[in-house]
Write a protein that holds these residues in place. Structure first.
Motif, mmCIF file in Angstrom:
data_model
loop_
_atom_site.group_PDB
_atom_site.id
_atom_site.type_symbol
_atom_site.label_atom_id
_atom_site.label_comp_id
_atom_site.label_asym_id
_atom_site.label_seq_id
_atom_site.Cartn_x
_atom_site.Cartn_y
_atom_site.Cartn_z
ATOM 1 N N UNK A 8 1.043 -1.297 -0.102
ATOM 2 C CA UNK A 8 -0.360 0.136 -0.357
ATOM 3 C C UNK A 8 0.704 1.276 -0.011
ATOM 4 N N UNK A 9 0.350 2.429 -0.449
ATOM 5 C CA UNK A 9 1.125 3.696 -1.039
ATOM 6 C C UNK A 9 0.674 4.768 -0.539
ATOM 7 N N UNK A 10 0.610 5.615 -0.171
ATOM 8 C CA UNK A 10 -0.130 7.268 0.532
ATOM 9 C C UNK A 10 -0.081 7.800 -0.646
ATOM 10 N N UNK A 11 -0.539 8.461 -1.216
ATOM 11 C CA UNK A 11 -0.530 9.741 -2.174
ATOM 12 C C UNK A 11 -0.659 10.917 -1.794
ATOM 13 N N UNK A 12 0.364 11.843 -2.941
ATOM 14 C CA UNK A 12 0.424 13.241 -1.647
ATOM 15 C C UNK A 12 -0.292 13.809 -2.808
ATOM 16 N N UNK A 13 -0.783 14.004 -3.589
ATOM 17 C CA UNK A 13 -1.745 14.656 -4.228
ATOM 18 C C UNK A 13 -3.207 13.715 -4.026
ATOM 19 N N UNK A 14 -4.422 14.909 -4.758
ATOM 20 C CA UNK A 14 -5.382 14.331 -4.963
ATOM 21 C C UNK A 14 -5.687 13.675 -6.243
ATOM 22 N N UNK A 15 -6.920 13.025 -6.627
ATOM 23 C CA UNK A 15 -6.953 12.866 -7.780
ATOM 24 C C UNK A 15 -6.655 11.015 -8.429
ATOM 25 N N UNK A 16 -7.690 10.110 -9.268
ATOM 26 C CA UNK A 16 -7.055 9.474 -9.521
ATOM 27 C C UNK A 16 -5.811 9.101 -10.671
ATOM 28 N N UNK A 17 -5.198 10.514 -11.117
ATOM 29 C CA UNK A 17 -4.169 10.592 -12.221
ATOM 30 C C UNK A 17 -3.194 10.328 -11.042
ATOM 31 N N UNK A 18 -3.104 11.183 -10.069
ATOM 32 C CA UNK A 18 -2.046 11.583 -9.597
ATOM 33 C C UNK A 18 -1.541 10.095 -8.176
ATOM 34 N N UNK A 19 -2.776 9.151 -8.235
ATOM 35 C CA UNK A 19 -3.130 7.830 -7.657
ATOM 36 C C UNK A 19 -2.035 7.181 -8.599
ATOM 37 N N UNK A 20 -2.411 6.426 -9.884
ATOM 38 C CA UNK A 20 -2.587 5.773 -10.862
ATOM 39 C C UNK A 20 -0.596 6.301 -11.337
ATOM 40 N N UNK A 21 -0.186 7.973 -11.874
ATOM 41 C CA UNK A 21 1.273 8.219 -12.022
ATOM 42 C C UNK A 21 2.407 7.764 -10.447
ATOM 43 N N UNK A 22 1.833 7.494 -8.907
ATOM 44 C CA UNK A 22 2.721 7.558 -8.544
ATOM 45 C C UNK A 22 2.586 5.870 -8.044
ATOM 46 N N UNK A 23 1.825 4.932 -8.785
ATOM 47 C CA UNK A 23 1.436 3.501 -8.207
ATOM 48 C C UNK A 23 2.851 3.300 -9.223
ATOM 49 N N UNK A 24 2.366 4.011 -11.323
ATOM 50 C CA UNK A 24 3.062 3.584 -11.981
ATOM 51 C C UNK A 24 4.558 3.857 -11.512
ATOM 52 N N UNK A 25 5.160 5.008 -11.116
ATOM 53 C CA UNK A 25 6.810 5.591 -10.839
ATOM 54 C C UNK A 25 7.040 4.458 -10.020
ATOM 55 N N UNK A 26 6.219 3.409 -9.339
ATOM 56 C CA UNK A 26 7.083 3.117 -7.861
ATOM 57 C C UNK A 26 7.306 1.310 -8.396
ATOM 58 N N UNK A 27 6.439 0.957 -9.022
ATOM 59 C CA UNK A 27 6.175 -0.327 -10.302
ATOM 60 C C UNK A 27 7.519 -1.156 -10.480
ATOM 61 N N UNK A 28 7.851 -1.877 -9.842
ATOM 62 C CA UNK A 28 8.670 -2.583 -10.955
ATOM 63 C C UNK A 28 8.506 -3.405 -12.070
ATOM 64 N N UNK A 29 7.424 -3.589 -12.505
ATOM 65 C CA UNK A 29 7.069 -4.314 -13.793
ATOM 66 C C UNK A 29 7.013 -3.596 -15.035
ATOM 67 N N UNK A 30 7.305 -4.149 -15.991
ATOM 68 C CA UNK A 30 7.752 -3.735 -17.819
ATOM 69 C C UNK A 30 6.226 -3.774 -18.045
ATOM 70 N N UNK A 31 5.255 -4.128 -17.154
ATOM 71 C CA UNK A 31 3.379 -4.204 -18.326
ATOM 72 C C UNK A 31 2.996 -3.566 -16.392
ATOM 73 N N UNK A 32 2.432 -2.819 -17.298
ATOM 74 C CA UNK A 32 1.400 -1.755 -16.028
ATOM 75 C C UNK A 32 -0.176 -2.646 -16.192
ATOM 76 N N UNK A 33 -0.430 -2.771 -15.007
ATOM 77 C CA UNK A 33 -1.946 -2.809 -15.667
ATOM 78 C C UNK A 33 -3.114 -2.546 -14.332
ATOM 79 N N UNK A 34 -4.268 -1.155 -14.981
ATOM 80 C CA UNK A 34 -4.174 -0.053 -13.590
ATOM 81 C C UNK A 34 -6.318 -1.015 -13.850
ATOM 82 N N UNK A 35 -6.238 -1.106 -11.932
ATOM 83 C CA UNK A 35 -7.235 -1.845 -12.112
ATOM 84 C C UNK A 35 -8.357 -1.317 -10.970
#
Length: 237
Positions: free
Chosen positions: A57-84
């Protein structure tokens, strides 16, 4: 590696169902799950006991789903990103479908879906998600995309406070990102329809998509959305 990124805002109840269902689907090596909580998430979702060793689990600094998904992507290790989305349950062959699609030289894709409550009218709505059309690219369809393509597009537009998924898909098409719609249904919550009439939701969705396509600002879209629909949950934008 595949990284499944789940943006969530006060979605503890849905996460408590979704995360265990992902357990059998993600036992194979090379899959991680990142739940990106909004900055003002207040339901202690991060304390859920899941038994998943590949979950964080990660807590994002900004508001909005775009911020959350970008934050998750920036910390992800995968070569494939799945937004669910947290209220969407994927099919059993979810990961295999994604891998098979990308192996066929597609760079991205979506899934068709059906609702968790069956009715003639909801089934009609769901049928449109199995083919390209005006509503293709909505977040309930679960975007998956190669990280290189996602980065090349610059991620989600964090200024897009509503319909960030459609805005991203618009750039995908403009940049000729090869994608496929997988006809293997996700199960999507019908809660919006339970809080509003079927006709009201559909007319509102159509209006918002058309206004988005003619260039109305996301702030105005958000205002119209909130006036037209009663939401069964607190939106985080």
């Amino acid at each position: 590696m595949i990284s499944i990124i789940i943006p969530a805002h006060n979605e503890r109840q849905n996460l408590s169902k979704l995360l265990p269902s992902l357990q059998t689907k993600t036992r194979k090596a090379g899959v991680e799950i990142i739940v990106a909580l909004s900055c003002d998430n207040a339901d202690n979702s991060e304390n859920l006991t899941t038994g998943l060793s590949n979950l964080k689990f990660i807590k994002c600094e900004g508001k909005g789903r775009a911020v959350q998904m970008n934050t998750g992507a920036s910390l992800a290790s995968g070569t494939v990103l799945v937004f669910l989305h947290a209220d969407v349950k994927p099919p059993e062959s979810f990961l295999e479908d994604i891998e098979c699609t990308l192996d066929k030289n597609y760079e991205a894709g979506f899934f068709s879906y059906r609702f968790d409550k069956r009715s003639f009218w909801l089934d009609i709505n769901a049928s449109f998600t199995a083919k390209d059309g005006i509503f293709t690219g909505g977040g309930d369809q679960c975007l998956f995309i190669k990280r290189d393509a996602f980065n090349a597009l610059g991620g989600f537009d964090e200024n897009q406070v509503l319909m960030e998924d459609f805005e991203f898909f618009k750039r995908m098409k403009k940049n000729k990102i090869a994608y496929k719609i997988i006809k293997n249904d996700l199960i999507v919550s019908a809660r919006k329809y339970e809080s509003n009439s079927y006709l009201r939701v559909n007319l509102s969705n159509l209006l918002l998509v058309l206004l988005f396509k003619v260039g109305l600002s996301s702030e105005k879209l958000k205002t119209i959305h909130n006036r037209l629909l009663k939401m069964p949950y607190q939106h985080n934008a």
